[in-house]
Motif scaffolding. Structure first.
Motif, short mmCIF file in Angstrom:
data_model
loop_
_atom_site.label_atom_id
_atom_site.label_comp_id
_atom_site.label_asym_id
_atom_site.label_seq_id
_atom_site.Cartn_x
_atom_site.Cartn_y
_atom_site.Cartn_z
N PHE A 1 0.84 -1.21 0.00
CA PHE A 1 0.05 0.14 -0.15
C PHE A 1 1.00 1.15 -0.03
CE2 PHE A 1 -2.65 -3.21 2.21
CZ PHE A 1 -3.76 -3.15 1.35
N LEU A 2 0.78 2.17 -1.08
CA LEU A 2 1.57 3.46 -1.17
C LEU A 2 0.71 4.68 -1.14
CD1 LEU A 2 4.43 4.53 -1.70
CD2 LEU A 2 3.71 4.38 -4.27
N ARG A 3 1.12 5.40 -0.24
CA ARG A 3 0.10 6.92 -0.05
C ARG A 3 -1.00 6.77 0.33
NH1 ARG A 3 4.11 7.93 -4.04
NH2 ARG A 3 2.65 7.79 -6.02
N PRO A 4 -1.33 6.18 1.29
CA PRO A 4 -2.83 5.97 1.77
C PRO A 4 -3.46 7.10 2.08
CG PRO A 4 -1.59 5.07 3.43
CD PRO A 4 -0.48 5.60 2.28
N GLU A 5 -4.72 7.42 1.99
CA GLU A 5 -5.39 8.59 2.45
C GLU A 5 -6.77 8.25 2.74
OE1 GLU A 5 -5.49 11.89 -0.04
OE2 GLU A 5 -3.45 11.64 -0.82
N LEU A 6 -7.39 8.35 3.92
CA LEU A 6 -8.53 7.88 4.44
C LEU A 6 -9.19 9.23 5.17
CD1 LEU A 6 -10.88 5.74 4.91
CD2 LEU A 6 -9.60 5.43 7.15
N ALA A 7 -10.39 9.51 4.74
CA ALA A 7 -10.90 10.85 5.07
C ALA A 7 -11.65 10.62 6.67
CB ALA A 7 -12.53 10.99 4.22
N ASP A 8 -11.54 11.59 7.43
CA ASP A 8 -11.45 11.57 8.76
C ASP A 8 -12.92 10.72 9.19
OD1 ASP A 8 -9.10 12.73 9.37
OD2 ASP A 8 -10.22 14.67 9.54
N ASP A 9 -14.00 11.07 8.21
CA ASP A 9 -15.37 10.47 8.50
C ASP A 9 -15.56 9.22 7.73
OD1 ASP A 9 -15.69 11.52 5.73
OD2 ASP A 9 -17.19 12.70 5.86
N ARG A 10 -14.27 8.71 7.28
CA ARG A 10 -14.39 7.31 6.55
C ARG A 10 -15.28 7.31 5.22
NH1 ARG A 10 -15.32 3.55 11.49
NH2 ARG A 10 -17.25 3.67 10.48
N SER A 11 -15.48 8.42 4.67
CA SER A 11 -16.40 8.54 3.52
C SER A 11 -15.65 8.30 2.06
CB SER A 11 -17.21 9.75 3.29
OG SER A 11 -16.31 10.74 3.28
N GLU A 12 -14.24 8.28 2.15
CA GLU A 12 -13.50 8.32 1.08
C GLU A 12 -12.15 7.69 1.37
OE1 GLU A 12 -14.68 11.57 -1.90
OE2 GLU A 12 -13.25 12.25 -0.36
N VAL A 13 -11.56 6.77 0.61
CA VAL A 13 -10.38 6.11 0.91
C VAL A 13 -9.53 6.26 -0.65
CG1 VAL A 13 -10.98 3.88 0.22
CG2 VAL A 13 -8.85 4.26 1.68
N SER A 14 -8.29 6.62 -0.49
CA SER A 14 -7.52 6.40 -1.85
C SER A 14 -6.07 5.90 -1.59
CB SER A 14 -7.13 7.99 -2.35
OG SER A 14 -6.28 8.13 -3.21
N VAL A 15 -5.57 5.03 -2.25
CA VAL A 15 -4.44 4.45 -2.09
C VAL A 15 -4.00 3.59 -3.17
CG1 VAL A 15 -5.31 2.10 -1.33
CG2 VAL A 15 -3.12 2.54 -0.30
N THR A 16 -2.49 3.60 -3.48
CA THR A 16 -1.89 3.05 -4.68
C THR A 16 -1.48 1.61 -4.13
OG1 THR A 16 -1.18 5.17 -5.36
CG2 THR A 16 -0.01 3.04 -6.37
N LEU A 17 -2.14 0.62 -5.02
CA LEU A 17 -1.62 -0.75 -4.84
C LEU A 17 -0.53 -1.02 -5.34
CD1 LEU A 17 -5.15 -2.23 -5.02
CD2 LEU A 17 -4.25 -1.49 -2.75
N THR A 18 0.72 -1.47 -4.86
CA THR A 18 1.73 -1.80 -5.54
C THR A 18 2.07 -3.14 -5.42
OG1 THR A 18 3.11 -1.70 -3.26
CG2 THR A 18 2.82 0.20 -4.81
N MET A 19 1.22 -3.94 -4.91
CA MET A 19 1.30 -5.66 -4.93
C MET A 19 -0.07 -5.88 -4.89
SD MET A 19 4.10 -6.00 -1.86
CE MET A 19 3.91 -7.87 -1.70
#
Length: 133
Positions: free
Chosen positions: A96-114
């Motif tokens: 998992f690379l550069r994970p971002e999770l919104a404080d209210d857990r409404s959005e997630v963004s992550v680069t999968l490297t494996m």
């Protein structure tokens, strides 16, 4: 006398599924570039097998709760929904690379490297959440 001992790297390569716990001890360079197109194709197959309708276009793949696209570092995965079943520590494992999770857990963004059991479990949790809602 020949030296039949093998290095840890060789052992891990042969037994990736059995030694996945070793990633918790570091030594994995998730900043290295991965084959984003192959990761995207694996993700699409996994989503489709899970009953998620995917639309593929030049930008990547769209599905009812998010998008994914190949990048030079891997596969950028984004999902949204109400109260996603995630905490930030879910995104700090190997692959998992550069994970971002919104404080209210409404959005997630992550680069999968494996594409290992860890990434599949992550996506599966989001699919189950989407189906349940």
């Amino acid at each position: 006398m020949t030296d039949d001992r093998r290095g840890l790297d060789h052992l891990m390569e042969q037994n990736e599924t059995e030694l996945g716990f070793l990633s918790a001890y570091g030594g994995v360079d998730d900043g290295a570039s991965s084959d984003g197109e192959a990761l995207l194709a694996a993700l699409k197959r996994f989503l489709t097998a899970g009953g998620v309708k995917c639309n593929e276009n030049k930008a990547g793949v769209q599905f009812p709760f998010g998008t994914a696209k190949a990048t030079e570092n891997g596969c950028l995965f984004k999902a949204s929904g109400d109260h996603l079943p995630l905490v930030l520590s879910d995104l700090h494992g190997s692959g998992f690379l550069r994970p971002e999770l919104a404080d209210d857990r409404s959005e997630v963004s992550v680069t999968l490297t494996m594409w290992t059991a860890e990434q599949r479990r992550f996506v599966e949790r989001l699919v189950e959440h989407h189906v349940a809602v």
